[in-house]
Scaffold this motif. Structure first.
Motif, PDB file in Angstrom:
ATOM      1  N   TRP A   1       0.843  -1.210   0.000  1.00  0.00           N
ATOM      2  CA  TRP A   1       0.000   0.000   0.000  1.00  0.00           C
ATOM      3  C   TRP A   1       0.873   1.252   0.000  1.00  0.00           C
ATOM      4  N   SER A   2       1.884   1.296   0.851  1.00  0.00           N
ATOM      5  CA  SER A   2       2.712   2.493   1.008  1.00  0.00           C
ATOM      6  C   SER A   2       3.476   2.833  -0.262  1.00  0.00           C
TER       7      SER A   2
ATOM      8  N   ASP B   1      -5.145  -2.834  -3.502  1.00  0.00           N
ATOM      9  CA  ASP B   1      -6.111  -2.073  -2.707  1.00  0.00           C
ATOM     10  C   ASP B   1      -5.829  -0.576  -2.781  1.00  0.00           C
ATOM     11  N   ALA B   2      -4.549  -0.204  -2.737  1.00  0.00           N
ATOM     12  CA  ALA B   2      -4.196   1.218  -2.812  1.00  0.00           C
ATOM     13  C   ALA B   2      -4.545   1.786  -4.185  1.00  0.00           C
ATOM     14  N   CYS B   3      -4.261   1.034  -5.233  1.00  0.00           N
ATOM     15  CA  CYS B   3      -4.597   1.504  -6.578  1.00  0.00           C
ATOM     16  C   CYS B   3      -6.105   1.681  -6.732  1.00  0.00           C
ATOM     17  N   ARG B   4      -6.878   0.740  -6.178  1.00  0.00           N
ATOM     18  CA  ARG B   4      -8.326   0.873  -6.238  1.00  0.00           C
ATOM     19  C   ARG B   4      -8.794   2.104  -5.463  1.00  0.00           C
ATOM     20  N   ALA B   5      -8.221   2.298  -4.268  1.00  0.00           N
ATOM     21  CA  ALA B   5      -8.645   3.405  -3.414  1.00  0.00           C
ATOM     22  C   ALA B   5      -8.383   4.757  -4.067  1.00  0.00           C
TER      23      ALA B   5
ATOM     24  N   TYR C   1       5.493   5.927  10.283  1.00  0.00           N
ATOM     25  CA  TYR C   1       4.452   6.059   9.268  1.00  0.00           C
ATOM     26  C   TYR C   1       3.132   6.484   9.911  1.00  0.00           C
ATOM     27  N   TRP C   2       2.625   7.624   9.464  1.00  0.00           N
ATOM     28  CA  TRP C   2       1.371   8.176   9.986  1.00  0.00           C
ATOM     29  C   TRP C   2       0.262   7.845   8.987  1.00  0.00           C
ATOM     30  N   LYS C   3      -0.625   6.934   9.384  1.00  0.00           N
ATOM     31  CA  LYS C   3      -1.668   6.426   8.500  1.00  0.00           C
ATOM     32  C   LYS C   3      -2.958   7.219   8.683  1.00  0.00           C
ATOM     33  N   CYS C   4      -3.409   7.820   7.599  1.00  0.00           N
ATOM     34  CA  CYS C   4      -4.684   8.538   7.658  1.00  0.00           C
ATOM     35  C   CYS C   4      -5.562   8.160   6.474  1.00  0.00           C
ATOM     36  N   PHE C   5      -5.492   6.874   6.094  1.00  0.00           N
ATOM     37  CA  PHE C   5      -6.303   6.377   4.991  1.00  0.00           C
ATOM     38  C   PHE C   5      -7.246   5.253   5.421  1.00  0.00           C
TER      39      PHE C   5
ATOM     40  N   TRP D   1       7.060  13.650  16.032  1.00  0.00           N
ATOM     41  CA  TRP D   1       6.211  14.243  15.012  1.00  0.00           C
ATOM     42  C   TRP D   1       7.016  14.778  13.831  1.00  0.00           C
ATOM     43  N   LEU D   2       8.164  15.349  14.086  1.00  0.00           N
ATOM     44  CA  LEU D   2       8.970  15.903  13.001  1.00  0.00           C
ATOM     45  C   LEU D   2       9.595  14.822  12.133  1.00  0.00           C
ATOM     46  N   GLN D   3       9.524  13.561  12.577  1.00  0.00           N
ATOM     47  CA  GLN D   3      10.030  12.452  11.769  1.00  0.00           C
ATOM     48  C   GLN D   3       8.940  11.763  10.955  1.00  0.00           C
ATOM     49  N   ILE D   4       7.709  12.230  11.024  1.00  0.00           N
ATOM     50  CA  ILE D   4       6.610  11.488  10.400  1.00  0.00           C
ATOM     51  C   ILE D   4       6.777  11.332   8.893  1.00  0.00           C
ATOM     52  N   PHE D   5       6.327  10.177   8.427  1.00  0.00           N
ATOM     53  CA  PHE D   5       6.163   9.876   7.005  1.00  0.00           C
ATOM     54  C   PHE D   5       4.658   9.671   6.817  1.00  0.00           C
ATOM     55  N   PRO D   6       3.917  10.748   6.525  1.00  0.00           N
ATOM     56  CA  PRO D   6       2.456  10.649   6.533  1.00  0.00           C
ATOM     57  C   PRO D   6       1.899  10.158   5.201  1.00  0.00           C
ATOM     58  N   SER D   7       0.735   9.538   5.249  1.00  0.00           N
ATOM     59  CA  SER D   7       0.077   9.134   4.010  1.00  0.00           C
ATOM     60  C   SER D   7      -0.514  10.338   3.291  1.00  0.00           C
ATOM     61  N   PHE D   8      -0.705  11.453   3.994  1.00  0.00           N
ATOM     62  CA  PHE D   8      -1.049  12.712   3.340  1.00  0.00           C
ATOM     63  C   PHE D   8      -0.330  13.837   4.063  1.00  0.00           C
TER      64      PHE D   8
END
Length: 350
Positions: free
Chosen positions: A80-81, A121-125, A184-188, A256-263
């Motif tokens: 997904w990532s 799943d990510a491509c579909r989303a 990894y910060w997941k917001c999906f 927090w400053l190290q986050i790799f967010p999904s958005f």
């Protein structure tokens, strides 16, 4: 609270920051592309994608590789990532994704299926077709994944567009959580596909409306590391107000400053455009704020009660992808051509 100078020094030493600095020692900018026009520069390393002009638009190309340990221990999320990161790269350049391809090697057919499921799943989303790739299963291989993407853009949000006195904005989706034992910060998760697609579409909308100049997605280098990659191409400096960065109350600054967010994106824009940009993100449930301003100093200063220099491009490269001298030369050539054209029009009036 940790002292600012200690916080910044610790961030410089993270593995992600160190890996970005290693790029400068392995990739030679001078051999990657021609530099006789801005359109040619768009194909050079430094932006989230390469951009090639075609029939009044730009074809975009990007590629992401996942760490073998990530692929081994989190196969579904790695799949997904890899797609998510590529789609963010296309968006950060002001584009829309067209298709995704992948190559992976694995020792386990069960884990390989999870890897593929994550990509599908990510491509579909995000509404992007997965159109093929290369698969190899064998016990002798280390689990490895690479995903590439193609996209199209009408206008670009290139880091080459960064200039002094532009406001720096951050856009982050705070409605998420950390993936266990990672940055990894997941917001999906549990988010409808239409919302994910409408959120990522904000970036090309900003580009096409001429609201923003440049953008960079927040990657594994974290917020400040990604900021350096936004600024380095033009050797720009910046002043950053740390407390202006949106952050959950229960997360400390070092994490927090190290986050790799999904958005998550960093952008530059003129001051008079910021209110409209912030409003567009807020209407999609995305936190957005002005966190600083670019300048000509070449130094990235951070303020939080105290004041300290996080990085100084005058003394140290980050990734090494700096085109400041080339951009100055191109600007001088443009001025000369314009002056010559004016002289010729005066000599040959219509």
């Amino acid at each position: 609270m940790m002292a600012l100078n200690q916080l910044l020094e610790m961030l410089k030493q993270t593995p992600a920051m160190q890996s970005k600095q290693a790029i400068a020692h392995t990739v030679s900018v001078n051999t990657t592309c021609h530099m006789d026009s801005l359109d040619n520069l768009y194909a050079c390393p430094g932006d989230d994608t390469a951009a090639l002009p075609l029939n009044g638009q730009y074809v975009l190309h990007a590629c992401e590789g996942m760490l073998p340990s990530f692929v081994t221990h989190h196969p579904y999320f790695a799949g997904w990532s890899a797609v998510m990161a590529n789609i963010s790269d296309i968006a950060a350049m002001g584009g829309r994704a067209l298709s995704v391809v992948n190559s992976f090697w694995h020792t386990s057919s069960e884990h390989a299926q999870l890897l593929m499921q994550g990509m599908q799943d990510a491509c579909r989303a995000y509404g992007v077709p997965l159109v093929g790739g290369h698969t190899h299963l064998d016990v002798v291989y280390q689990p490895t994944l690479s995903v590439a993407i193609q996209g199209i853009a009408r206008k670009l949000l290139s880091v080459l567009h960064v200039k002094p006195q532009q406001k720096i904005l951050i856009a982050l989706n705070l409605r998420g959580q950390f993936h266990a034992n990672t940055t990894y910060w997941k917001c999906f998760e549990q988010v409808p596909d239409r919302i994910l697609q409408s959120q990522i579409a904000l970036l090309p909308q900003l580009a096409e409306a001429n609201l923003a100049h440049a953008a960079r997605d927040i990657s594994n280098a974290g917020i400040l590391g990604s900021l350096l990659m936004l600024l380095e191409a033009t050797a720009s400096g910046a002043h950053i107000n740390l407390d202006a960065i949106p952050k959950p109350d229960d997360v400390d600054w070092f994490k927090w400053l190290q986050i790799f967010p999904s958005f998550g994106f960093l952008l530059t824009a003129d001051a008079n455009e910021c209110e409209e940009i912030i409003g567009l993100f807020h209407r999609q449930g995305i936190a957005c704020a002005v966190i600083g301003e670019t300048n000509v100093s070449g130094a990235v200063a951070v303020q939080q009660q105290q004041y300290d220099i996080f990085w100084d491009f005058n003394n140290q490269m980050f990734t090494g992808f700096c085109y400041a001298d080339v951009l100055t030369k191109l600007q001088a050539q443009s001025v000369q051509i314009e002056a010559k054209s004016q002289q010729e029009s005066m000599l040959c009036p219509v």
